[in-house]
Design a protein around this motif. Structure first.
Motif, short mmCIF file in Angstrom:
data_model
loop_
_atom_site.label_atom_id
_atom_site.label_comp_id
_atom_site.label_asym_id
_atom_site.label_seq_id
_atom_site.Cartn_x
_atom_site.Cartn_y
_atom_site.Cartn_z
N THR A 123 85.52 61.02 -53.44
CA THR A 123 84.07 61.10 -53.51
C THR A 123 83.56 62.31 -52.74
OG1 THR A 123 83.95 58.69 -53.63
CG2 THR A 123 81.92 59.86 -53.08
N ARG A 157 86.85 54.08 -58.57
CA ARG A 157 85.98 52.91 -58.54
C ARG A 157 86.74 51.69 -58.04
NH1 ARG A 157 82.26 53.67 -64.06
NH2 ARG A 157 80.57 54.79 -63.02
N LYS A 210 79.11 59.49 -59.20
CA LYS A 210 79.82 58.67 -58.22
C LYS A 210 79.00 58.51 -56.94
CE LYS A 210 82.77 56.61 -55.61
NZ LYS A 210 82.94 55.17 -55.72
#
Length: 431
Positions: A123, A157, A210
């Motif tokens: 991320t 995820r 994201k």
């Protein structure tokens, strides 16, 4: 590239085998040849023996997998498709700490060959892959992007402790540096993601998608926390309010609580950092972060106030904190806000014991400076109990248990409202 992987004429490598990387590596290893790379030799040895260092996967999850675990760059060099899944934390000033990510980019750059693919899952703020990671790989490989190698982005995820929303059952967002790479990357992920993939128009769009997933949750939880503080002054139970409001079809069901972990409490700072760099102060996001970061201290203060109302001498009191991980039913202690509660209690000179059925005492000592209290040393004269994390074993407890380990009159601080309506004789408070 996809066909070569499918026919096992090429290998896929996953760099970083933590909560995110290991499940991805094993899932791919059931379909194609995989190299699992991690710089921690001790962790690599554990995985070679079918042990997940993170405690999320069982030995059977390693079975039937065509995977080689290594910390060697020479072995990593055998791959042609690289997935980078290293953590992206923040530093003590709440600024992005890109050292793990740039270190992984460096490792890939040292082994990168013409025609290879690199996909980042970590991320980051929009633009990080192209502005920070690619230059490192170019410099160390001597290759030129995008002529010599392709790059993509597919945000992770993974939800630790969640056995329902797993890698294969969640739609995967993918992006490439051009139309050809997008299709090759998408088809590769479709090998393991049964729910399908969403093809984003660009790497920046995928990066932004994201980071707003967790930013949205952070802001909404901050609203619930602020409402909880307001309702507390009105002597209204927040969870009763949320139950009533939740009867409307379009009410968003968020609840107050401690916001820790490696995602929600971290990711928004990557977005606000980039916004600041571009000359914009993200007021709503930062306000939410401030609210959530202060909840540990708030809960500790409410605990002390409630004990004083019960006639307790705070400096001579002892509190049992139940739960130290960042969320229920996991071993993960990263960015656990329970540590904030404990530190604030100690600032009030409260004696604190901590128990947790999942956390590792040595890790807690290293990360936060406190250890777990052994089960056989749990006392029967606590002045207060804080149920900080709703681990499954705690949900089975009742008031009789709390009475058995407290010096009455005692207080029960129930952060997640597990025992609402079930505590009659002890002083009770929840968010």
């Amino acid at each position: 590239m996809y066909e070569q992987l499918l026919q096992k004429k090429a290998k896929l490598a996953v760099i970083g085998l933590g909560y995110v990387g290991l499940p991805i590596a094993l899932e791919f290893a059931r379909k194609i040849q995989v190299i699992g790379f991690d710089i921690n030799a001790k962790r690599v040895e554990m995985m070679r023996n079918n042990i997940d260092p993170s405690g999320e996967l069982e030995a059977k999850d390693f079975e039937g997998c065509d995977i080689e675990f290594t910390d060697s760059l020479d072995v990593l060099r055998e791959a042609t498709f690289y997935i980078v899944a290293v953590p992206t934390p923040i530093d003590e000033h709440a600024q992005p700490d890109l050292k793990p990510l740039l270190g992984a980019s460096s490792s890939v750059g040292k082994v990168l060959k013409k025609g290879d693919y690199v996909v980042f899952e970590s991320t980051v703020y929009p633009g990080c892959t192209e502005e920070d990671c690619i230059p490192v790989m170019e410099q160390l490989s001597g290759l030129k992007f995008p002529q010599d190698f392709k790059v993509g982005y597919s945000p992770e995820r993974i939800n630790p402790g969640d056995k329902e929303h797993t890698l294969s059952s969640i739609v995967k967002v993918v992006a490439g540096c051009d139309a050809e790479s997008l299709e090759e990357i998408a088809k590769t992920y479709e090998l393991v993601v049964q729910a399908g993939v969403h093809r984003a128009s660009s790497i920046k769009v995928a990066e932004a998608a994201k980071i707003i997933e967790n930013t949205q949750r952070d802001v909404n939880i901050a609203l619930m926390n602020e409402l909880s503080m307001i309702f507390d002054r009105m002597s209204i139970n927040t969870y009763e309010v949320l139950e009533a409001a939740g009867t409307k079809w379009n009410f968003l069901k968020f609840s107050p609580g401690l916001v820790g972990g490696h995602c929600i409490g971290v990711d928004p700072y990557y977005l606000t950092y980039k916004a600041k760099e571009l000359g914009y102060d993200a007021k709503v996001i930062l306000s939410g972060r401030t609210t959530n970061d202060n909840m540990g201290a708030y809960i500790a203060r409410k605990t002390v106030q409630t004990m004083i109302k019960q006639g307790k001498d705070v400096s001579k009191s002892r509190v049992l904190v139940m739960g130290a991980t960042f969320k229920e039913n996991v071993e993960d202690i990263r960015n656990s806000k329970v540590a904030d509660v404990i530190q604030e209690l100690k600032n009030f000179s409260v004696n604190v014991d901590i128990v947790d059925p999942h956390a590792d005492s040595d890790e807690l000592q290293h990360e936060y400076g406190f250890r777990l209290t052994p089960e056989n040393e749990v006392r029967q004269d606590y002045d207060g109990i804080i149920v900080a994390v709703s681990h499954q074993p705690y949900t089975q407890l009742d008031e009789a248990y709390f009475k058995s380990i407290t010096n009455q009159p005692a207080v029960v601080i129930d952060i997640k409202g597990l025992f609402r309506g079930k505590i009659q004789d002890l002083a009770y408070w929840s968010l």
